[in-house]
Design a protein around this motif. Sequence first.
Motif, mmCIF file in Angstrom:
data_model
loop_
_atom_site.group_PDB
_atom_site.id
_atom_site.type_symbol
_atom_site.label_atom_id
_atom_site.label_comp_id
_atom_site.label_asym_id
_atom_site.label_seq_id
_atom_site.Cartn_x
_atom_site.Cartn_y
_atom_site.Cartn_z
ATOM 1 N N ILE A 40 15.231 12.404 -6.978
ATOM 2 C CA ILE A 40 14.254 11.367 -7.763
ATOM 3 C C ILE A 40 12.867 11.460 -7.570
ATOM 4 O O ILE A 40 12.364 11.707 -6.659
ATOM 5 C CB ILE A 40 14.671 9.588 -6.829
ATOM 6 C CG1 ILE A 40 16.520 9.708 -7.245
ATOM 7 C CG2 ILE A 40 13.804 8.835 -7.677
ATOM 8 C CD1 ILE A 40 17.029 9.216 -6.653
ATOM 9 N N CYS A 41 12.181 10.615 -8.343
ATOM 10 C CA CYS A 41 10.964 11.187 -9.147
ATOM 11 C C CYS A 41 10.232 9.905 -8.051
ATOM 12 O O CYS A 41 10.277 8.557 -8.365
ATOM 13 C CB CYS A 41 10.477 11.347 -10.328
ATOM 14 S SG CYS A 41 8.430 10.867 -10.557
ATOM 15 N N PRO A 42 9.678 10.162 -6.812
ATOM 16 C CA PRO A 42 8.903 8.607 -6.077
ATOM 17 C C PRO A 42 8.046 7.987 -7.147
ATOM 18 O O PRO A 42 7.988 6.746 -7.114
ATOM 19 C CB PRO A 42 8.186 9.054 -5.850
ATOM 20 C CG PRO A 42 7.789 10.209 -5.588
ATOM 21 C CD PRO A 42 8.537 11.113 -6.420
ATOM 22 N N THR A 43 7.714 8.122 -8.272
ATOM 23 C CA THR A 43 6.808 7.347 -8.985
ATOM 24 C C THR A 43 7.335 6.840 -10.470
ATOM 25 O O THR A 43 7.628 5.773 -10.383
ATOM 26 C CB THR A 43 5.227 8.379 -9.406
ATOM 27 O OG1 THR A 43 4.659 8.668 -8.776
ATOM 28 C CG2 THR A 43 4.775 7.086 -10.268
ATOM 29 N N CYS A 44 8.958 7.116 -10.326
ATOM 30 C CA CYS A 44 9.061 6.265 -11.993
ATOM 31 C C CYS A 44 10.611 6.940 -11.891
ATOM 32 O O CYS A 44 11.485 5.843 -12.623
ATOM 33 C CB CYS A 44 8.068 7.134 -13.210
ATOM 34 S SG CYS A 44 9.527 8.272 -13.802
ATOM 35 N N GLU A 45 11.293 6.906 -10.400
ATOM 36 C CA GLU A 45 12.003 7.287 -9.985
ATOM 37 C C GLU A 45 13.035 7.869 -11.060
ATOM 38 O O GLU A 45 14.251 7.012 -11.634
ATOM 39 C CB GLU A 45 12.675 5.182 -10.463
ATOM 40 C CG GLU A 45 12.043 4.679 -9.257
ATOM 41 C CD GLU A 45 12.600 3.162 -8.188
ATOM 42 O OE1 GLU A 45 13.017 3.171 -9.153
ATOM 43 O OE2 GLU A 45 12.793 3.259 -7.169
ATOM 44 N N ALA A 123 8.434 14.657 -7.841
ATOM 45 C CA ALA A 123 7.492 14.453 -8.503
ATOM 46 C C ALA A 123 8.250 15.337 -9.366
ATOM 47 O O ALA A 123 8.906 16.308 -10.027
ATOM 48 C CB ALA A 123 6.243 15.066 -8.562
ATOM 49 N N CYS A 124 8.569 14.132 -10.927
ATOM 50 C CA CYS A 124 8.793 14.489 -12.272
ATOM 51 C C CYS A 124 8.064 14.975 -12.985
ATOM 52 O O CYS A 124 6.477 15.178 -12.770
ATOM 53 C CB CYS A 124 10.064 13.047 -12.764
ATOM 54 S SG CYS A 124 8.591 12.716 -13.236
ATOM 55 N N ASP A 125 8.584 16.078 -14.366
ATOM 56 C CA ASP A 125 7.744 16.628 -14.916
ATOM 57 C C ASP A 125 6.676 15.282 -16.212
ATOM 58 O O ASP A 125 5.457 16.166 -15.928
ATOM 59 C CB ASP A 125 8.544 17.058 -16.535
ATOM 60 C CG ASP A 125 9.473 16.311 -16.673
ATOM 61 O OD1 ASP A 125 9.452 15.331 -16.231
ATOM 62 O OD2 ASP A 125 10.051 16.720 -18.024
ATOM 63 N N ARG A 126 7.020 14.481 -16.039
ATOM 64 C CA ARG A 126 6.086 13.521 -16.479
ATOM 65 C C ARG A 126 5.325 12.653 -15.720
ATOM 66 O O ARG A 126 3.920 13.004 -16.176
ATOM 67 C CB ARG A 126 7.051 12.608 -17.173
ATOM 68 C CG ARG A 126 6.283 11.920 -18.022
ATOM 69 C CD ARG A 126 7.316 10.026 -18.687
ATOM 70 N NE ARG A 126 7.081 9.281 -19.311
ATOM 71 C CZ ARG A 126 6.426 8.261 -19.002
ATOM 72 N NH1 ARG A 126 6.293 8.134 -17.985
ATOM 73 N NH2 ARG A 126 5.791 7.726 -20.667
ATOM 74 N N CYS A 127 5.032 12.915 -14.360
ATOM 75 C CA CYS A 127 4.767 11.950 -13.775
ATOM 76 C C CYS A 127 3.916 13.162 -13.072
ATOM 77 O O CYS A 127 2.137 12.639 -12.804
ATOM 78 C CB CYS A 127 5.612 10.954 -12.602
ATOM 79 S SG CYS A 127 5.464 9.993 -12.875
ATOM 80 N N CYS A 128 4.475 14.718 -13.125
ATOM 81 C CA CYS A 128 3.287 15.691 -12.676
ATOM 82 C C CYS A 128 1.607 15.980 -14.185
ATOM 83 O O CYS A 128 0.945 15.961 -13.401
ATOM 84 C CB CYS A 128 3.538 17.216 -12.838
ATOM 85 S SG CYS A 128 5.106 17.379 -11.134
HETATM 86 ZN ZN LIG Z 1 8.585 10.549 -12.309
#
Ligand SMILES: [Zn+2]
Length: 347
Positions: A40-45, A123-128
């Motif tokens: 799970i991405c901690p920023t956007c879930e 961190a997901c691709d988008r948040c990175c």
């Molecule tokens: Zn994210």
Amino acid sequence: MTSHLFCPKCGRASEGGLCTQCLIKHFNLIEYPSILELEICPTCEACFAGGRWTKYQDYADAVTPTIMSQLNIHPDANDVRIALKPPLSDGRTSKIHVRVDAVVQGMGVFKEFDVEVRIKKRACDRCCRIARGYYEGIVQVRASGRILTEMERHASEKIAHMVIKQIQDISRNAFISDIKHLKEGMDIYVGAIRAGRQISKAIIDKFGGSFSEASKLVGNRDGKNVYRISFAVRIPKLMPGDIISLKDRAIQITGSRKKVTGMDLRTGARFISDAKSLKGVKLLCHESDAEETILTMVQDDEIQILDPDSYKPMILPKPPFLKAESGDEILVVKTGEGVFVLPEKKG
Ligand SMILES: [Zn+2]
Ligand SMILES: [Zn+2]
């Protein structure tokens, strides 16, 4: 002589090899790891499931595809159904009960088990990409022949965020990586070309004008050329509320797109023209420059007002749209070509 075949396990008659009962009994419906991982991405879930990041409404929605992608179901199983109980409700490690139902050789089979699900933050691709300031497009918002106003900057920014909100579920790279305010206008950096195009369209929908696209080769990724697109958005020079001088007429602009509409402040006549033929027109002021003053006298074709600066009485021709009476406050603009009464704003 008829040959009889028997199941080597139980001795019952069979078509050859194991009978269906024994087959089912020894059928390995599913193989699964002792611990399932849920990233799970901690920023956007967003959750990483089946090789890609997806944003789900909550964890429970994410668990099914994630677990599906980590379970190894026997290829001979048909009509596979997976039920999970209870679904994860928070971001902690927890046990989950899995029941798999399937059909094998026409017979229903199932398997139930508990498995530990471990939540991993990544961190997901988008948040990175957002964190790196990644962008594929720049929407350059400018006004023709003038500086972009505060109102236009504010509205364009709001439009950009709204467009992103609308398309971010289908386009994961639809995000704003930066907004730069320059003296003459603003640049909106976006992660996806599609987002840039939609934002440009939405801005000219609001203000009129047009946009053009230019692409620039910026590199190569996985053997493919990578382009960045700049969208040059041009908002028309004339804005609603502008007061222009045109062949000894003073026109208050009410709409400015391909067609410019307005009203003649002397005669009250409606004005309409092509935006093109108004290039180079003289701008007198904007209605926001208007000042309040007192209407001191109204006659058939003349009025008297007080000059808003010197308070000296002055006579003006009576504009046909004037409804105010003597003693009322009215709005006037003082321009290089005279003083004009503005019509009352509706609403
Ligand atoms: Zn994210
Ligand atoms: Zn058997």
